[in-house]
Design a protein around this motif. Structure first.
Motif: not given
Length: 781
Positions: A379-399
């Motif tokens: 969907y032509k998001l900039p690379l940095n923003e695409s990487l940031a979204v992917s990292i956020i959704l791959s984040y595992k934490s206390f929840a």
């Protein structure tokens, strides 16, 4: 106080609650830890003493990571508090010395889950287009392909470690738990990074909500299937029916009751404590209900929180009463206790046995990351923003600890694997925020953007303006100002975007909705409805060069400027008009300052992608400006104080658009100083901008005059005189090379966001009815 409990075999268990203190047995003072209350008090005290966030925050470690580190220190690796507390209170394992602490931990998880669900509008998932839906679906199903690798090296599973069947089940549990994207984790990381209102923040939340819906459904089905296989078919059918009944009761009974409570609460009044407490008790009861029917104890609070309308009155009342206690007391205990159960030494000694589990975790992470990244790039998001979204959704934490503990208690995973998952979450909590801060800064989208200001507009192009409103009294002043820019000449059109700013209290997710689309979402505010009618009337009855669209932004106070900036980018706006935080009575007397609005304006001045205008209305201008029935040729007198600099030139460009309105008379007053100013590029630009106004004969409703000053004190006298001559004075915020002449005035500036001249005209002590517009040209670095 002692309590005797009889189990099913009629044997008694003594459960000691409170002691008489240290003097009960001075020879053995530690006997007080044989009582549950002193023991849990010392356990909680140790947790908060060992927490090192006050030190770790200085090196960028997050709060959550600090809680986890405290848990590791209190676990088997160092102090082993749980083991030493076990058996202190009772010989019954169900009533050992950790029972009370575990109960508090579970309570904290329940409250946190309920509040986070309560504060999250899942409808946000359907307002961001197709991309979040695609990401949400792919990120749920793609990682499940990792199940195809669960038989990898199955012949190497050591039977002394665990049986083959159990080992394969452990691998399945790893893939399932790592495939999930839990909303609390995503929300927390976005809040921690302060990018909740950014474009990627909204996208990540929307995708997470879609994924979470699939996750809830699969969690229920998995629980029923496990009961079907391991308990009995009848119990599984009973549990399935119980879940259906629970959902029906929540949506058909509880939800109407909640709406009844909201309807009974008068506008602007708090909800009665009786109702607030009843809702919390319902959430807790739903957790007990879930456990009785073999579901995860967080399922009930999730569903109950889902049906409570976000925001005031009920949502914000629940948040204000319980959030601080939950986030600052119960949540740290919950996280720390979960980590205390892990034994990192087991992970090291049994590393060879969990190597495949580590591989499956990495594989699931890669699959999920790619499933998020690929649609973003498509969907032509900039690379940095695409990487940031992917990292956020791959984040595992206390929840995710809820999932880890449930599979540990059910013996689906070993202690070594549990310890690995805890360490993996700790690494996420420590590393991911740092990576995201370097990878994505929401301010980057607002700097070095193309020129979006009035000065550089093509002569006959649309003037795109965003006007922001906080409260009803802003409406008349905004319309009065917009009428100055309207013209019977269709060659000078203006496109106005009206943005109502609503402070978000009881809801995590910011929401920006278009009032032009017939949305029944979120607000029924009578002031917004009335204001929409006023703007519609202005567009229909006024001059025909104006188009108006309206939006409502529900946002947190500290993040409102990002909503405004994002909308300004989307609308390709040249100027944002915001009200000042200073209020005046009908008679033009000072009433109060709103520090929250002032902070918002200061944030906009730093980060806006276009020019900014701060409007200070004393009341006279808005009443006179809205008098459309007046027959006088020059109904509104507008003065421009021009000293020099890009902000003054931007103010001049704005006023040029007003000269086409027959109801407006414009006077440009140029203040010159006797000391010689070098004829640099700024000086040349100033004269070029004034060229059109100096030809007064060709513009009958425009006057131009020059005054020579000798000092800052004389500037103050002239400005004070001019304040009584005009209905509206337009000034630049910064006067560039002329600013050194204000050295005597800058010491008295009260509102620095208005600049020296603007602050003087908005002063409380100034006896004048003049309104002021302070202009700052788009900041570019």
């Amino acid at each position: 106080m002692n309590t005797t409990i009889f189990d099913g075999d009629c044997t008694s268990s003594f459960f000691n609650i409170s002691s008489d203190g240290l003097w009960e047995n001075l020879k053995s003072p530690d006997m007080i830890f044989g009582y549950s209350l002193p023991l849990v008090e010392i356990q909680i005290l140790l947790i908060f003493i060992v927490m090192t966030h006050m030190f770790l925050r200085h090196i960028g470690i997050s709060q959550i990571a600090s809680y986890m580190i405290a848990g590791l220190m209190l676990g088997p690796q160092l102090f082993d508090v749980l083991e030493k507390s076990s058996g202190k209170v009772s010989e019954d394992p169900a009533l050992d010395g950790n029972a009370t602490l575990r109960s508090i931990s579970v309570f904290g998880t329940i409250m946190f889950t309920f509040l986070m669900t309560l504060r999250t509008s899942r409808r946000v998932a359907f307002i961001s287009g197709k991309l979040p839906v695609v990401i949400g679906i792919l990120s749920f199903f793609a990682p499940l392909f990792g199940l195809g690798f669960q038989n990898l090296f199955s012949d190497s599973i050591d039977p002394n470690y665990m049986p083959l069947k159990t080992g394969l089940g452990e691998r399945t549990a790893i893939v399932i738990t790592q495939s999930s994207i839990l909303l609390p984790s995503t929300t927390y990381i976005l809040l921690e990074l302060k990018i909740l209102n950014s474009e990627i923040g909204r996208l990540a939340l929307s995708a997470c909500v879609i994924n979470d819906i699939f996750g809830i459904i699969s969690m229920v089905l998995a629980s029923i299937q496990a009961t079907y296989k391991n308990v009995s078919h009848v119990t599984a059918y009973r549990d399935a029916v119980a879940v259906v009944i629970f959902v029906l009761i929540v949506f058909l009974v509880f939800k109407p009751i909640v709406q009844w409570i909201i309807n009974r609460t008068p506008d602007g009044k708090p909800v009665k404590n009786m109702y607030v407490n009843a809702v919390i008790l319902t959430a807790l009861a739903s957790s007990v209900y879930s456990m009785i029917f073999n579901m995860k104890y967080v399922l009930g609070p999730l569903v109950v929180g889902l049906v409570i309308p976000e925001g005031p009155p009920l949502g914000s009342a629940l948040e204000s009463k319980y959030e601080k206690l939950t986030m600052n007391v119960f949540l740290p205990i919950s996280i720390t206790v979960s980590v205390m159960r892990s034994d990192a030494t087991r992970m090291l000694t049994e590393f060879s046995h969990i190597l495949v589990n580590i591989f499956l975790t990495a594989l699931t992470l890669v699959l999920k990351f790619v499933a998020c990244l690929a649609p973003c790039l498509y969907y032509k998001l900039p690379l940095n923003e695409s990487l940031a979204v992917s990292i956020i959704l791959s984040y595992k934490s206390f929840a995710d600890f809820v999932l880890y503990e449930s599979v540990l208690d059910a013996a689906y995973i070993s202690q070594a694997t549990y310890a690995f998952l805890i360490i993996y979450s700790l690494l996420n909590a420590g590393i991911v925020p740092v990576v995201l801060r370097r990878l994505y800064d929401p301010k980057r989208k607002y700097v070095n953007y193309q020129k979006r200001n009035i000065l550089h507009l093509e002569p006959n192009s649309d003037l795109q303006i965003i006007t922001c409103l906080h409260r009803p009294e802003n409406v008349s002043a905004t319309i009065a100002f917009l009428q100055l820019l309207s013209s019977p000449n269709l060659d000078f059109p203006i496109a106005v975007t009206v943005l109502y700013l609503v402070k978000l209290v009881g809801q995590i997710n910011p929401v920006l909705i278009s009032d032009n689309k017939k949305s029944k979402r979120l607000h029924t505010d009578s002031y917004i409805h009335t204001a929409n009618l006023a703007f519609r009337k202005f567009m229909l009855e006024g001059l025909k060069s104006v188009t108006v669209t309206t939006y409502t932004a529900f946002s947190h106070e500290k993040m409102m400027h990002e909503d405004i900036c994002t909308l300004a980018l989307d609308q390709t706006s040249s100027m944002i008009i915001v009200p000042s935080g200073r209020r005046w009575t009908v008679d033009g007397m000072f009433e109060s300052d709103d520090d929250a609005i002032r902070r918002l304006n200061q944030a906009l001045l730093q980060s806006a992608p276009c020019s900014i205008g701060i409007l200070i209305d004393r009341g006279h201008f808005s009443r006179k400006g809205n008098d459309v029935s007046s027959k006088k040729n020059y109904n509104i007198d507008v003065g421009v104080i021009f000293i020099g600099g890009k902000d003054d030139r931007e103010a001049l460009s704005l006023v040029k658009r007003m000269k086409h309105n027959p109801r407006v008379r414009v006077t440009v007053i140029r203040l010159l100083f006797k000391q010689e100013i070098p004829e640099n590029w700024e000086y040349i630009l100033d004269n070029e901008g004034l060229k059109d106004f100096k030809i007064a004969d060709e513009m009958k409703n425009v006057d131009y005059t020059e005054r020579t000053m000798t000092s800052g004190a004389e500037v103050a006298s002239i400005v004070q005189f001019l304040a009584h001559e005009y209905d509206l004075i337009v000034v630049g915020r910064d006067q560039g090379i002329a600013s050194p002449n204000f050295l005597g005035l800058t010491e008295w500036v009260e509102l620095p966001e208005l600049g020296v001249i603007g602050d003087f005209l908005a002063a409380k002590e100034l006896s004048s009815k003049v309104s002021v517009l302070v202009v700052q040209q788009q900041q570019q670095t």
